[in-house]
Each structure stands twice: as C-alpha cells, then as structure tokens.
Design an enzyme around this catalytic site. Structure first.
Site, PDB file in Angstrom:
ATOM      1  N   HIS A   1      60.086  45.374  36.209  1.00 54.45           N
ATOM      2  CA  HIS A   1      60.082  45.686  34.777  1.00 54.45           C
ATOM      3  C   HIS A   1      60.061  47.193  34.576  1.00 54.45           C
ATOM      4  O   HIS A   1      60.059  47.971  35.541  1.00 54.45           O
ATOM      5  CB  HIS A   1      58.938  44.971  34.060  1.00 54.45           C
ATOM      6  CG  HIS A   1      57.566  45.330  34.578  1.00 54.45           C
ATOM      7  ND1 HIS A   1      57.014  46.574  34.444  1.00 54.45           N
ATOM      8  CD2 HIS A   1      56.648  44.588  35.256  1.00 54.45           C
ATOM      9  CE1 HIS A   1      55.819  46.600  34.994  1.00 54.45           C
ATOM     10  NE2 HIS A   1      55.586  45.408  35.506  1.00 54.45           N
TER      11      HIS A   1
ATOM     12  N   HIS B   1      57.767  49.539  36.647  1.00 52.48           N
ATOM     13  CA  HIS B   1      58.219  49.882  38.001  1.00 52.48           C
ATOM     14  C   HIS B   1      59.317  50.935  37.941  1.00 52.48           C
ATOM     15  O   HIS B   1      59.351  51.877  38.734  1.00 52.48           O
ATOM     16  CB  HIS B   1      58.748  48.642  38.733  1.00 52.48           C
ATOM     17  CG  HIS B   1      57.784  47.498  38.768  1.00 52.48           C
ATOM     18  ND1 HIS B   1      58.075  46.271  38.232  1.00 52.48           N
ATOM     19  CD2 HIS B   1      56.516  47.414  39.253  1.00 52.48           C
ATOM     20  CE1 HIS B   1      57.034  45.458  38.402  1.00 52.48           C
ATOM     21  NE2 HIS B   1      56.075  46.132  39.010  1.00 52.48           N
TER      22      HIS B   1
ATOM     23  N   CYS C   1      39.393  40.190  43.706  1.00 61.36           N
ATOM     24  CA  CYS C   1      40.387  39.880  42.674  1.00 61.36           C
ATOM     25  C   CYS C   1      41.703  39.498  43.348  1.00 61.36           C
ATOM     26  O   CYS C   1      42.314  40.320  44.031  1.00 61.36           O
ATOM     27  CB  CYS C   1      40.626  41.054  41.745  1.00 61.36           C
ATOM     28  SG  CYS C   1      42.031  40.744  40.619  1.00 61.36           S
TER      29      CYS C   1
ATOM     30  N   CYS D   1      44.652  41.849  42.128  1.00 63.68           N
ATOM     31  CA  CYS D   1      44.644  43.205  42.709  1.00 63.68           C
ATOM     32  C   CYS D   1      44.780  43.121  44.226  1.00 63.68           C
ATOM     33  O   CYS D   1      45.089  44.114  44.867  1.00 63.68           O
ATOM     34  CB  CYS D   1      43.322  43.913  42.466  1.00 63.68           C
ATOM     35  SG  CYS D   1      42.944  44.360  40.787  1.00 63.68           S
TER      36      CYS D   1
ATOM     37  N   CYS E   1      37.645  40.962  36.551  1.00 68.85           N
ATOM     38  CA  CYS E   1      38.368  42.144  37.021  1.00 68.85           C
ATOM     39  C   CYS E   1      38.644  43.057  35.826  1.00 68.85           C
ATOM     40  O   CYS E   1      39.242  42.614  34.841  1.00 68.85           O
ATOM     41  CB  CYS E   1      39.691  41.727  37.658  1.00 68.85           C
ATOM     42  SG  CYS E   1      40.770  43.129  37.977  1.00 68.85           S
TER      43      CYS E   1
ATOM     44  N   HIS F   1      42.687  43.217  35.439  1.00 69.25           N
ATOM     45  CA  HIS F   1      43.431  42.010  35.051  1.00 69.25           C
ATOM     46  C   HIS F   1      42.689  41.110  34.072  1.00 69.25           C
ATOM     47  O   HIS F   1      43.257  40.145  33.566  1.00 69.25           O
ATOM     48  CB  HIS F   1      43.821  41.212  36.305  1.00 69.25           C
ATOM     49  CG  HIS F   1      44.795  41.950  37.167  1.00 69.25           C
ATOM     50  ND1 HIS F   1      44.425  42.601  38.316  1.00 69.25           N
ATOM     51  CD2 HIS F   1      46.115  42.176  37.014  1.00 69.25           C
ATOM     52  CE1 HIS F   1      45.479  43.179  38.861  1.00 69.25           C
ATOM     53  NE2 HIS F   1      46.523  42.940  38.094  1.00 69.25           N
TER      54      HIS F   1
ATOM     55  N   LYS G   1      56.701  47.398  16.712  1.00 72.96           N
ATOM     56  CA  LYS G   1      57.426  48.024  15.629  1.00 72.96           C
ATOM     57  C   LYS G   1      58.892  47.632  15.753  1.00 72.96           C
ATOM     58  O   LYS G   1      59.504  47.818  16.795  1.00 72.96           O
ATOM     59  CB  LYS G   1      57.263  49.539  15.735  1.00 72.96           C
ATOM     60  CG  LYS G   1      57.300  50.222  14.406  1.00 72.96           C
ATOM     61  CD  LYS G   1      56.596  51.574  14.507  1.00 72.96           C
ATOM     62  CE  LYS G   1      57.408  52.653  13.838  1.00 72.96           C
ATOM     63  NZ  LYS G   1      57.124  53.968  14.402  1.00 72.96           N
TER      64      LYS G   1
ATOM     65  N   LYS H   1      65.883  48.995  14.163  1.00 71.24           N
ATOM     66  CA  LYS H   1      67.002  48.448  13.399  1.00 71.24           C
ATOM     67  C   LYS H   1      68.039  47.741  14.265  1.00 71.24           C
ATOM     68  O   LYS H   1      68.698  46.822  13.824  1.00 71.24           O
ATOM     69  CB  LYS H   1      67.663  49.535  12.555  1.00 71.24           C
ATOM     70  CG  LYS H   1      68.180  50.691  13.363  1.00 71.24           C
ATOM     71  CD  LYS H   1      68.740  51.765  12.453  1.00 71.24           C
ATOM     72  CE  LYS H   1      69.131  52.970  13.285  1.00 71.24           C
ATOM     73  NZ  LYS H   1      69.472  54.136  12.526  1.00 71.24           N
TER      74      LYS H   1
HETATM   75  N1  MSP Z   1      52.026  46.751  46.029  1.00 72.33           N
HETATM   76  C1  MSP Z   1      51.100  47.608  45.403  1.00 72.33           C
HETATM   77  C2  MSP Z   1      51.362  49.051  45.760  1.00 72.33           C
HETATM   78  C3  MSP Z   1      51.330  49.371  47.232  1.00 72.33           C
HETATM   79  S1  MSP Z   1      51.716  51.016  47.544  1.00 72.33           S
HETATM   80  C4  MSP Z   1      51.383  51.248  49.176  1.00 72.33           C
HETATM   81  C5  MSP Z   1      51.211  47.465  43.887  1.00 72.33           C
HETATM   82  N2  MSP Z   1      52.353  46.953  43.426  1.00 72.33           N
HETATM   83  S2  MSP Z   1      52.698  46.742  41.888  1.00 72.33           S
HETATM   84  O1  MSP Z   1      53.939  46.026  41.854  1.00 72.33           O
HETATM   85  O2  MSP Z   1      51.609  46.171  41.181  1.00 72.33           O
HETATM   86  O3  MSP Z   1      53.009  48.158  41.341  1.00 72.33           O
HETATM   87  C6  MSP Z   1      52.027  48.957  40.728  1.00 72.33           C
HETATM   88  C7  MSP Z   1      52.698  50.235  40.319  1.00 72.33           C
HETATM   89  O4  MSP Z   1      53.831  49.951  39.455  1.00 72.33           O
HETATM   90  C8  MSP Z   1      51.847  51.184  39.508  1.00 72.33           C
HETATM   91  O5  MSP Z   1      51.012  51.996  40.293  1.00 72.33           O
HETATM   92  C9  MSP Z   1      52.917  51.985  38.819  1.00 72.33           C
HETATM   93  O6  MSP Z   1      53.476  52.879  39.733  1.00 72.33           O
HETATM   94  C10 MSP Z   1      53.944  50.936  38.466  1.00 72.33           C
HETATM   95  N3  MSP Z   1      53.673  50.321  37.167  1.00 72.33           N
HETATM   96  C11 MSP Z   1      53.545  48.988  36.916  1.00 72.33           C
HETATM   97  N4  MSP Z   1      53.371  48.809  35.573  1.00 72.33           N
HETATM   98  C12 MSP Z   1      53.372  49.991  34.947  1.00 72.33           C
HETATM   99  C13 MSP Z   1      53.214  50.408  33.601  1.00 72.33           C
HETATM  100  N5  MSP Z   1      53.074  49.568  32.594  1.00 72.33           N
HETATM  101  N6  MSP Z   1      53.221  51.739  33.346  1.00 72.33           N
HETATM  102  C14 MSP Z   1      53.344  52.647  34.347  1.00 72.33           C
HETATM  103  N7  MSP Z   1      53.492  52.281  35.623  1.00 72.33           N
HETATM  104  C15 MSP Z   1      53.537  50.957  35.952  1.00 72.33           C
HETATM  105  O7  MSP Z   1      50.297  47.868  43.210  1.00 72.33           O
END
Ligand code: MSP
Length: 504
Positions: free
Chosen positions: A19, A22, A127, A130, A145, A148, A297, A300
């Site tokens: 999404h 990421h 968790c 996590c 958690c 979450h 929000k 348009k």
């Molecule tokens: N697999 C672990 C990370 C291991 S790194 C050695 C993990 N994965 S995750 O899919 O949950 O990814 C988390 C990361 O995705 C966050 O730290 C961030 O970089 C990114 N994000 C996920 N959702 C996000 C937002 N809504 N906003 C900003 N970054 C976001 O944790």
C-alpha cells in the site's frame, strides 16, 4: 568528491498487499539514491520482502494455502510496485531466497560461537502482528498492543536468547560517539531513552514457530523472524550481483530508511547484533512518520481514498512522489487526502512549475526562433537568490530532510515565476532598441529552469528527464546557475502537468 552511498528500506511483510505506506518509505530511499547518483556517488539501493515468521504463517493458514504459496504470490506484488512508483532499487531481496538463508545461518552461528546467546525460559506478552515480545513498558491498557490495539498473547516457552543486556554500555557509547546515528533528533532521544531504561535479553528463537529458519546450533528451534529480517541488509550484498561480493564495497550501510514502528529493532537490537557478529554497525538511520490516510475529505474527481495505483495511472508517479514529500513534512506524521493531492497538483505542479516551463519555452520559440540566447550574463537579482542553494540542498539531503530540500527547490521555482513578472519579456519584445535585455532575460529563464529541473530529478524523475531533454541538457548532475552557455535549440512543449478533468 564522490563517495559511496548504500541505502535500504525495511523489507516488507508479505502477509498483506503493498500500500501507499510501503511506497512512501521506498520513495524516500529512491529520492536519496537518485540524488546521490547525481553527485556521482557509488550507490546501492536495496529493498525487498520479509517472508518468515508468525504473521505470514497465520495469514497463509487463514487463506488455507501454504506459506510458500502466499509469499510467492505477495512478494511478486511488492516487486511489481517498484517500477510503477519509478523506484530505482539495485536489488530486491526476498528472505526466502536460499542464498539469504545460508548466509543468515553462517552469521548467527558466529553470534553463537562468539558467546552472545544463552538458553532460558521466556514468560511474557507477545504481539502476533508485530511479531514482537513486549517489555512491561510496551504493554498498553488491558494487556494490548499499543501499535495494533489487539490483545497480546501470554507466552511461556523455552527459548534461546540474544544477550542484548550485555550491550548496554557499547550502545550508549555508540550514541555518544555518533550523535547522528538516528535522525531526526527526537527519534534518537527515544532510542537513547530506551537503552538507558535498561536492556533486557531478547528471544532469538521460538519453539512453536514452523515458518522460520532453523537455528544452526539447535535446529529444533526456529529463528525469531527479526534476526533473519535485519540480516537482509548484509546478506543481500553477498549475492545481489552474480559472482561478486559487494560487502567490502558497501558495508556498513550509510542510511536505513523506515517509519517509527520499527525504531527499536533498528536503533537498539540491530547495532548490537552487528557487534555480536563482528560486523560494523550501520552508519545512520532515518525514522519517518506515518502517512495518515483516514481523512474523509471528498475530492472532486478522485473520490475518497488515495489509491496509489489510480493516482499513478491518471497523473503519473511523479505527481504522487511530489505530493507525498511536499504535503507531509518528512519525519512527522501527516494526513494525506485526494483533495490535498488535487490542490497541490494544480497550484504547484501545473501552475508554479508546469506553466513556468511552458511559458519560458514558448517565449524562446516566439521571440528567438527557439534558440537560447548566447553570451549572456547571470542577472544579479537572480544570482542572489540562487546563491548557496545547491549547498543548502545537499546539506538537507545529507540530513535526510526531504521536505525541506523540496522547499529549497520550490522557493527557486517561485522566484523564477516572479522574475517573469518583473521582467515582462512580452514588453521587452516590443522594445526594438534593446534586444540585448530580452536575450539576457530569456537566457536567465532557461538557465534557471535547467538548474531547478536538475534539482528536481530525484523527486520528479520522468518529468525532469523529459524537460531536460527538451532543454538539450546531456548530463543529469547538479549545476550552478550560469554554468552553461546558451545556443541550444528548444521547442514548445505540451503542459507537463495537464489540468485535471473532473469526470462527469
Ligand atoms: N518486516 C518488517 C520490517 C523488517 S526490516 C528488517 C515490517 N514490515 S512492514 O510491512 O510492516 O513494514 C513496516 C514499514 O512500512 C514501516 O516501517 C514503514 O517503512 C512502512 N509503512 C507502512 N505503513 C506506513 C504508513 N502508513 N506510513 C508510513 N510508512 C509506512 O515491519
């Protein structure tokens, strides 16, 4: 002076679909990587997927498929996202890659041989989302958690432990010696507070986990996913290039990019694990905030949800890249919305920048037959505002302050628009007595446009590349105002960012 720059994103869990969150971290790393390539640095940019552990095991079970099936299917979606958002990662690592698995076994065996693990009983809260064991300080109201907001599991099991507690002093020293180990500062302070609060040993294995790597010295136990995951930053260098080991060239990493949710793993456990394995810890990490996507929000033409794929399909990846780093100050949390996107698209991309480019090129076409005037000097009033901008930009990028860097560029874009108004080339064009002044103004405008567009390469790669092509610019390196003479033939262009059409 060219340097080397190794940057990474978190490897994403493949239990869910990719999404915008990421994409955000990946784009931040991509902007940094592209900027460093512009400087002529030796760059390596890594991203990928985290494919072991309980979250994956559970997600697969829920769908009634094998973990292998799930990870193959979802990893492919993450990999496919990269070209869509125009990310220039040099490699995409998957932790289910046998080359990664072999390297992890080798490194963890070293941690064991070096005497940093022990067997023990674990009792506490865990968790499953996590994939994290919570210390007392991390357990929220009602044993939930805090991230979450789900109930934590109480677990009691025989585990191997990584002796994090024995790294207390070395970690404190690391933070003393490297004040910028974690940026921004307020995140560094969080990490330091966590360390000073007293470190406990962390579980290294889980007897109940099936979808995980076996511990090399006790194959009945499966490795807690975070150890396998963090090590991706090092293992990838050993096999990203066929027949070549890039470790010497790129380790330690220059900058890990991530959001605040995984600060503890990277800022506390990771440097300790490196030390335990006899590896140098990474040089620096930048912790950004969350994109908040809940805002309701109505816009348009886009509706409610900012779907990255839809935005990219209609407006291109550049517009999305720009919006994310312009709207949300990098490092802070911030809300994004379709209405906000459209507003910035129209006022900043289409008007400030797109119109500037169209007007400048149209005037050169009209008044000078498309040839950029030669033998002109930099106008003193512009020189003043461009002075030092490149240094400021480099400096901000070095501190991973991406939104501020973009603001430096945008200040120049706006300055150029004012310059058009102040000099009114259409009036000068009527004054046949002084053609030299019009030459000068047009030269300065083309030159200013070239300089800001080069600065924008990391943020708006496709647009910048095409405009620089039109401007007859061969290189993509950063340049000072006045560093190129005129004489190029240019053409009028179609709007860089066409007006948004509201569907009927
Ligand atoms: N697999 C672990 C990370 C291991 S790194 C050695 C993990 N994965 S995750 O899919 O949950 O990814 C988390 C990361 O995705 C966050 O730290 C961030 O970089 C990114 N994000 C996920 N959702 C996000 C937002 N809504 N906003 C900003 N970054 C976001 O944790």
């Amino acid at each position: 002076m060219s340097e080397r720059f190794y940057t990474t994103t978190p490897i994403y869990y493949v239990n869910a679909e990719p999404h915008l969150g990421h994409a955000y971290s990946t784009l931040a790393a991509d902007i940094l990587a592209r900027h460093h390539r512009q400087r002529g640095d030796d760059v390596f940019f890594l991203t990928g997927t985290d494919e072991h552990g309980e979250p994956i095991e559970n997600a697969a079970a829920k769908e009634g498929i094998s973990p292998e099936e799930l990870v193959d299917r979802n990893a492919a979606k993450f990999e496919a996202l990269m070209p869509i958002i125009d990310a220039t990662n040099d490699f995409f690592i998957r932790t289910s890659d046998p080359r990664h698995e072999a390297k992890v076994a080798e490194i963890m065996q070293r941690v064991y041989d070096n005497g940093w693990v022990r067997k023990g009983a674990y009792e506490g809260w865990y968790c499953p989302r996590c994939a994290d064991f919570k210390t007392e300080r991390e357990v929220a109201e009602g044993n939930t958690c805090p991230i979450h907001e789900i109930a934590l599991d109480w677990v009691e099991e025989e585990n191997w432990f990584f002796e994090l507690s024995r790294f207390q002093e070395r970690l404190e020293a690391l933070y003393e010696e490297q004040p910028d180990f974690v940026v921004p500062d307020f995140r560094r302070n969080e990490a330091v507070a966590f360390i000073k609060g007293g470190l406990e040993d962390v579980s290294l294995s889980r007897p109940t986990l099936k979808w995980g790597l076996p511990l090399p010295w006790d194959p009945d136990q499966r490795m807690y996913v975070w150890f396998d995951a963090l090590l991706n930053y090092v293992t990838a260098l050993t096999f990203a290039r066929e027949g070549e080991d890039l470790t010497e060239r790129f380790w330690p990493a220059d900058l890990h990019v991530m959001a605040k949710d995984i600060l503890k793993f990277h800022a506390v456990i990771w440097p300790a694990l490196c030390m335990a394995a006899g590896l140098q810890p990474p040089r620096r990490m930048v912790i950004h905030g969350y994109l908040l996507m809940g805002e309701k929000k109505m816009s348009k033409s886009l509706g409610n949800v900012l779907d990255p794929f839809e935005v990219i399909e209609r407006f291109g990846a550049d517009a999305l890249r720009f919006y994310l780093f312009r709207e949300v100050s990098f490092g802070q949390d911030g809300s994004i919305s379709t209405a906000g996107f459209e507003a910035r698209y129209e006022t900043e991309l289409a008007n400030d920048y797109g119109n500037l480019a169209s007007r400048v090129l149209a005037m050169v076409a009209r008044y000078r037959d498309g040839v950029v005037p030669v033998e002109c000097r930099v106008d003193a009033v512009l020189a003043e505002d461009f002075e030092g901008a490149l240094d400021r930009l480099r400096d901000l990028i070095d501190r991973a302050e991406l939104s501020q860097a973009l603001e430096v560029i945008w200040t120049l874009v706006r300055r150029l628009n004012r310059y058009v108004e102040e000099t009114a080339p259409w009036v000068l064009a009527k004054d046949e007595a002084d053609p030299q002044r019009l030459d000068e103004v047009l030269y300065n405008l083309v030159e200013g446009l070239r300089v800001v567009t080069l600065m924008l390469v990391p943020f708006l790669p496709a647009t910048a590349d095409s405009l620089l092509g039109t401007l007859g610019e061969e290189g993509r390196g950063l340049a000072e105002l006045g560093s190129r003479g005129g004489g190029q033939t240019v053409e009028k262009i179609q709007p860089l960012f066409p007006k948004i059409e509201t569907p009927a």
